[in-house]
Design a protein around this motif. Sequence first.
Motif, PDB file in Angstrom:
ATOM      1  N   THR A 147       0.832  -1.214   0.000  1.00  0.00           N
ATOM      2  CA  THR A 147       0.000   0.000   0.000  1.00  0.00           C
ATOM      3  C   THR A 147       0.862   1.258   0.000  1.00  0.00           C
ATOM      4  N   VAL A 148       2.116   1.112  -0.434  1.00  0.00           N
ATOM      5  CA  VAL A 148       3.030   2.254  -0.387  1.00  0.00           C
ATOM      6  C   VAL A 148       2.615   3.349  -1.367  1.00  0.00           C
ATOM      7  N   HIS A 203      -6.028 -10.754  -2.942  1.00  0.00           N
ATOM      8  CA  HIS A 203      -4.912 -10.380  -3.822  1.00  0.00           C
ATOM      9  C   HIS A 203      -3.579 -10.634  -3.123  1.00  0.00           C
ATOM     10  N   ARG A 204      -3.510 -10.293  -1.848  1.00  0.00           N
ATOM     11  CA  ARG A 204      -2.264 -10.478  -1.095  1.00  0.00           C
ATOM     12  C   ARG A 204      -1.886 -11.956  -1.030  1.00  0.00           C
ATOM     13  N   LYS A 205      -2.869 -12.796  -0.734  1.00  0.00           N
ATOM     14  CA  LYS A 205      -2.610 -14.236  -0.630  1.00  0.00           C
ATOM     15  C   LYS A 205      -2.167 -14.812  -1.977  1.00  0.00           C
ATOM     16  N   LEU A 206      -2.875 -14.415  -3.044  1.00  0.00           N
ATOM     17  CA  LEU A 206      -2.526 -14.921  -4.374  1.00  0.00           C
ATOM     18  C   LEU A 206      -1.141 -14.440  -4.801  1.00  0.00           C
ATOM     19  N   SER A 207      -0.831 -13.198  -4.485  1.00  0.00           N
ATOM     20  CA  SER A 207       0.478 -12.656  -4.843  1.00  0.00           C
ATOM     21  C   SER A 207       1.587 -13.416  -4.117  1.00  0.00           C
ATOM     22  N   GLY A 260      -1.359  -2.218  -6.885  1.00  0.00           N
ATOM     23  CA  GLY A 260      -1.114  -3.306  -5.947  1.00  0.00           C
ATOM     24  C   GLY A 260       0.179  -4.031  -6.262  1.00  0.00           C
ATOM     25  N   PRO A 261       0.260  -5.332  -5.941  1.00  0.00           N
ATOM     26  CA  PRO A 261       1.513  -6.069  -6.169  1.00  0.00           C
ATOM     27  C   PRO A 261       1.756  -6.316  -7.656  1.00  0.00           C
TER      28      PRO A 261
END
Length: 972
Positions: free
Chosen positions: A659-660, A675-679, A755-756
């Motif tokens: 989230t920078v 999204h975080r888990k998949l990334s 995002g990532p």
Amino acid sequence: MATRGHVQDPNDRRLRPIYDYLDNGNNKMAIQQADKLLKKHKDLHCAKVLKAIGLQRTGKQDEAFVLAQEVAALEPTDDNSLQALTILYREMHRPELVTKLYEAAVKKVPSSEDYHSHLFMAYARVGEYKKMQQAGMALYKIVPKNPYYFWSVMSLIMQSISARDEKLSKTMFLPLAERMVEKMVRDDKIEAEAEVELYYMILERLGKYQEALNVIRGTLGEKLTSELQSRENKCMAMYKKLRKWPECNALSRKLLLKNSDDWQFYLSYFDSVFHLIDESWNPPEEGEQSLEGKLDCSVEETVQFVEDRIAEESKSLRQLRGPYLAKLELIRRLRNRGCNDEYKLGEPEDLMVQYFKMFGDKPCCFTDLKVFIDLLVPSQYTNFINRLLSSLPLSAPSDDQLALPEDVKTLQRHLCISQLTRVLGLYHAMDKDQKLAAVRELTLRYRHGLEFGKSCLKTDLQYSDYYCLLAAHLLLDLWLDGADERAVWYALTLLEEGLANSPSNSQFKLLLIRIYCKLGAFEPVVDLYSSLDAKHVQHDTIGFLLTRYAESLGQFAAASQSFNFALRFFHSNQKDTSEYIIQAYKYGAFEKIPEFIAFRNRLNNSLHFAQVRTERMLLDLLLEANISVSLEESIKSMGLSPEEDDIPWTDLQDNRDLTVLFNWDPKVWDISEEHRKLSLEEETIWLKIRSITLRLVGGIASLIHAAEPKNSEKTTENGMSSKIDIIRSLLHQLESAVDSGKKFTEQTIQYPFLGPPSTRMAGFIRSGSCRCQTTTFNLVNDIYELDTIGFDSSSDVQDRIGRNWKSCLQQLEELFNNCKGDLMEIQDSHCRARHTCLENLVFFVESVSFALWVSSYCCSVLRPLKSNLQKKKKKKKDTSTTLPPVLTGFQDYVTGLQKLLVKVIDHMNGLEISLAALKLEELSLGGDLLSEEEMLFTRTAQGKVRSSYQQTLQEAGELLKKRLDTINKLKI
């Protein structure tokens, strides 16, 4: 070096020049001076150690270590020698040797407080908690000072934390620590706040919350004075653990009466109220309601309390935000319980408008209101924004002009509204023309706002910077939706202009980094990231923005630099954290020690650390192996062991700050937990593929080094069977990891742009590089089989090898076809970048390198086999010229590689020529979108992209030429 005061010892005077040379970085002169001194004074051990330090710093580690061990074997007790050896061992990253040094010194001088203290700290550096406990108590017996006693107690706590058996921790280490502290309490020897903190920590870890609460509320708690409200915070924590909601509520209430702006206590207050309601708690008929005094245990009382805080706040001269936000928080909680309407707290929309009128000119207003946006329903969004706009003191605009603010406060209010408009999704609902009109308005407001910042320093941000960012986000929406290819160049134009006006704005830099990387241009990113001046842990949290694209975009020199930059931080972490721990012991900050340990472990297990380390080694092999040094020497210098997997897969920590980049997207478009888990899953699979690939290359090197004609007996003797077994295991693991990668990419996951970033895995599979590399590595097993059984009975194996060579050439050709196409296209006077060609080109370079290393192994096997065949023919006087098909097949394969590389290099030269011929000054974004001044920034951005592509082509081309030279030398 350590500071040396004035002393009478003549040896100190003799050593001083050496210290000075070392302090000034003149290591050669330090060595010479030490040699001169040692000729006159052979027994001056410190001079020998200082010479070793000079040797260590000039790269002669082995000589330095021998000298150090000579002195250490004498078990010196003079302070100079011990300190010098300590410094040397630290620089050698051998802190465990320091412990042996001081163990010997303590045995010789058992009454020395300094030596015992140094021994304790040496144990602390290596985490020997049991020995730390013993050293602490030994020190306390010599010099009975409280800090030494509590060092021992803290060492017991660290044993409990590090113990794998939780039962052992709670039945042995912590109870012993508790008894040790209780003894000091009984003897009335507790002196410092740190000692009370330690007692509290022990009781909390034992789950003795009531005892911990008694300590905090008792006389010992009066010593907790260094932090504001330290005592109250600890009481609150224990009340929550003990589920003493009356006390929790009363304490929160009492603290809010003192300071109605302390948000953490509002949350505790609301939590405790609703727990009391759920438990149907009633106050006692007699006596105090709780230990902390009066409390509220109903919704009516809570509503009244919040209203009273607002009423009291309205009378004060300095407005506080807490009470007004507390009312919105209470509404949310009542709504979640389905009972808001009956308490008539007001409409969230009205309250938020009221809040905006009071605090809208403060930058925090947007972030405050964003939290409560979900209290509005979509049908209210437009009306809400219109009400906010109508409250602005803007003059009525004429037909062709915007109503612009006349001061900074009004600008800040309008900026807050613009951000809320984005969060509510109203910008997303616009069509293309409306978005472009909004971009023009935001751009105009941005430039008008610059008038208010003329007196700002370069390090200050301009008041209107967020207008520029919002406009850039709108343009990115258009680009990513495919509505307008030109939008990305306009976004770059605005951001480059914004950065020119506000050189310290990190958000401009971060967004520029993301866009340039998305376009495949890494060259401008290096300077942008460097100007961010990332500090310490930021190398782990935001470093992925740089390292993800460093190698994949073909800027190998810059990639090497960025990897080194990141690794330097991780490698210093172990040393730095040890120093933090030691300082915490010295100053009694015991509660920080477990935090430092956890921080160190988090960095050691960092996903980013594992990625950078793996990619750095692969890049080094790419740039050096079989070019400047042999593959075997490269692998040896890295200390890479194919059979060892040193990545902590089960403990990997994803420390990335996703989230920078500032984001005003609604939740629907924002980064989610999914999204975080998949990334993380994607990053882990890709790391596994790259790690196995690296170990495979290491395995090939070990086979090349040991390659010779074999028979079944010698195979076991020289250990080759175990080496090929490792490679076969790795090949199986690679296939499994690639299958996982294929399944993952079939999901076609799209992360938010802010995002990532995705890994290279999809391109690896899509480009054909995946098939090409696996085919190449599988050749190793076939060649080994041929090496084992020889030419005579290996026709099937030779046929299989021949097919694999042809398949490998064909797959490399297909990979090259995916690299074709112009990198920058001109369409209707507009520029379009095609960066996927660059990423495929880097995959081609990697695949060719792997093919070359496997071919080197083929050479090392086929050359002696051919030689033996020729010797046999000479003995038998056989004049037939027919060679085994595998030998002719290898020659055809090498010839095919040569021709392909020549073709690729020619293609890249053509791309360089076409890039150089592009006339960017003739390009435009069309329409009335840009002025001449803006076009300068556009051309600057386009020029940076072109320059970066040219640099990539140049570096990749040079590397391929070197690979071609090596392939030309492949002969059997």
